[in-house]
Scaffold this active site. Structure first.
Site, PDB file in Angstrom:
ATOM      1  NE  ARG A  21     -20.042 -11.663 -32.672  1.00 11.09           N
ATOM      2  CZ  ARG A  21     -20.695 -12.829 -32.784  1.00 11.09           C
ATOM      3  NH1 ARG A  21     -20.236 -13.775 -33.580  1.00 11.09           N
ATOM      4  NH2 ARG A  21     -21.809 -13.029 -32.093  1.00 11.09           N
ATOM      5  NE  ARG A  27     -18.777 -10.247 -36.671  1.00  8.41           N
ATOM      6  CZ  ARG A  27     -18.032  -9.277 -36.137  1.00  8.41           C
ATOM      7  NH1 ARG A  27     -18.565  -8.462 -35.233  1.00  8.41           N
ATOM      8  NH2 ARG A  27     -16.773  -9.135 -36.494  1.00  8.41           N
ATOM      9  CG  HIS A  28     -25.663 -17.488 -34.052  1.00  6.07           C
ATOM     10  ND1 HIS A  28     -26.141 -17.281 -32.773  1.00  6.07           N
ATOM     11  CD2 HIS A  28     -26.463 -18.432 -34.608  1.00  6.07           C
ATOM     12  CE1 HIS A  28     -27.178 -18.062 -32.559  1.00  6.07           C
ATOM     13  NE2 HIS A  28     -27.399 -18.768 -33.656  1.00  6.07           N
ATOM     14  N   PRO A  29     -26.071 -14.143 -33.183  1.00  7.67           N
ATOM     15  CG  PRO A  29     -28.352 -14.079 -32.661  1.00  7.67           C
ATOM     16  CD  PRO A  29     -27.394 -14.454 -33.763  1.00  7.67           C
TER      17      PRO A  29
END
Length: 383
Positions: A283, A228-230
């Site tokens: 998310r 995952r991207h922050p």
């Protein structure tokens, strides 16, 4: 068309990966690179096998040493040390990655070399710089650990993990090339050489980009998020019917396209997902909604469908499958190099594409001491 570095001579005293990768890049650009190796053993990576190439050399050594000449010199021997000094005198660039202070102790003091050869560009590659970290041995794996890269790599609740390749060595080698090319330009303008220092820790930390900026600018301490991207969602791997798919939605418009293709257009106006910050905050809910649609078909089918509408997506390929993809895309990724003795070496090509193509004939990685006679004769004035 003349190769960009035609006529440039590089004295390469480096070994393992960062330095050799830098000098191989210079060879790809047309420079003459003379690799100085220890008699009998040579570069450490000559012993880093298996696997072994068809030539009998380790594939690790072959990955960073094409296009070079190999000469064996014992730098503790007076005669060979004199030849090494002559090589430096005839070179435009000298690069080394000895333990800090050792190159000078062997008789190659950088200040004396600069005074004797004012146009010389000298490059030092170290693990942790030439100051307080000079005594620390520098290997990529340890640099990844102490520099913070491992801390942000791996599953959220899992062990910190290194990257699957010696990424910090690669980055440092590329940084060295950037400095060398800039130094060559400066020499054109001023007539003076330069001293360039690069180290694994600094190259790693500069490459942390947004993660480092989050720490310095917002006081955040980035952690592991798996794939995952922050700061972006969805920008991660998502489950399909048979395998995960990598999806990268860089803006709200792309998200709208994606959920429409998934048959879930109502998610566009869902207050949990309307804008990117909303999607990042929610998310977990977002993943449930997306995977509920994605599990109705295969990863390959979804990747094709999403790419067609401008949403970046792809299946998780093996290295070999990645090469096959580059081939299908017309990127011509593989070069087969043939040596004077007929031996062959399959290499991934330089990532640079020139129009028109530059005329650089690159030889396979050299055998240890393959060019001893030729280079020694040149240095001794016998050629």
């Amino acid at each position: 068309m003349t190769a960009p570095l035609d006529g440039i001579v590089v004295a390469d005293f480096s070994r393992v990966l960062a330095g050799p990768l830098a000098t191989m890049t210079l060879a790809d650009l047309g420079a003459r690179v003379i690799k100085v190796e220890r008699p009998g053993t040579g570069d450490d990576t000559r012993a880093w096998g298996p696997p072994y190439a068809e030539s009998g050399m380790t594939t690790y050594f072959e990955s960073a040493n094409r296009g070079k000449e190999s000469v064996t010199l014992d730098l503790t021997d007076a005669g060979d040390r004199k030849r090494a000094l002559e090589l430096i005198a005839r070179s435009d660039i000298v690069i080394e990655n000895f333990r800090p202070g050792l190159f000078a102790a062997l008789g190659f003091d950088e200040e004396k070399l600069a005074a004797a050869h004012p146009r010389l560009i000298s490059v030092s590659v170290s693990g942790f710089g030439l100051g307080g970290g000079a005594s620390l041995p520098g290997y990529d794996f340890v640099a990844q650990a102490v520099g913070g890269l491992m801390h942000i790599t791996g599953e959220t609740d899992g062990e910190a993990m290194k990257a699957g390749v010696a990424l910090v060595d690669v980055l440092t080698g590329k940084d060295a090339v950037i400095g060398i090319l800039a130094a060559l330009r400066r020499r054109e303008l001023t007539g003076h050489g330069s001293r360039i220092e690069v180290n694994l820790l600094s190259s790693l930390q500069a490459a942390l980009v947004n993660q480092m900026s989050a720490h310095l600018g917002a006081g955040a301490e980035p952690g592991r998020l798996g794939n995952r991207h922050p700061s972006i969602a969805p920008y991660e791997s998502l489950r399909c019917a048979d395998a995960p798919i990598a999806v990268a939605c860089g803006n709200d418009a792309q998200f709208a396209k994606m959920v429409t293709a998934l048959g879930r257009p109502e998610l566009i106006d869902d207050e949990r997902f309307r804008r990117n910050p909303d999607r990042v905050a929610n998310r977990e809910d977002l993943v449930v909604e997306l995977e509920g649609a994605l599990v109705t078909d295969t990863a390959a089918a979804w990747a094709e469908r999403l790419n067609e509408i401008g949403v970046a997506a792809g299946v998780v390929n093996s290295v070999g499958e990645g090469v096959e993809l580059a081939t299908r895309l017309g990127l011509d990724p593989v070069r087969e190099l043939i040596g004077e003795d007929g031996r062959r070496s399959r290499q991934i090509r330089s990532p640079l594409t020139w129009k028109p193509e530059i005329p650089v004939s690159v030889a396979p990685p050299p055998r240890l001491g393959e060019h001893d006679d030729r280079v020694r004769a040149w240095l001794d004035g016998r050629d």
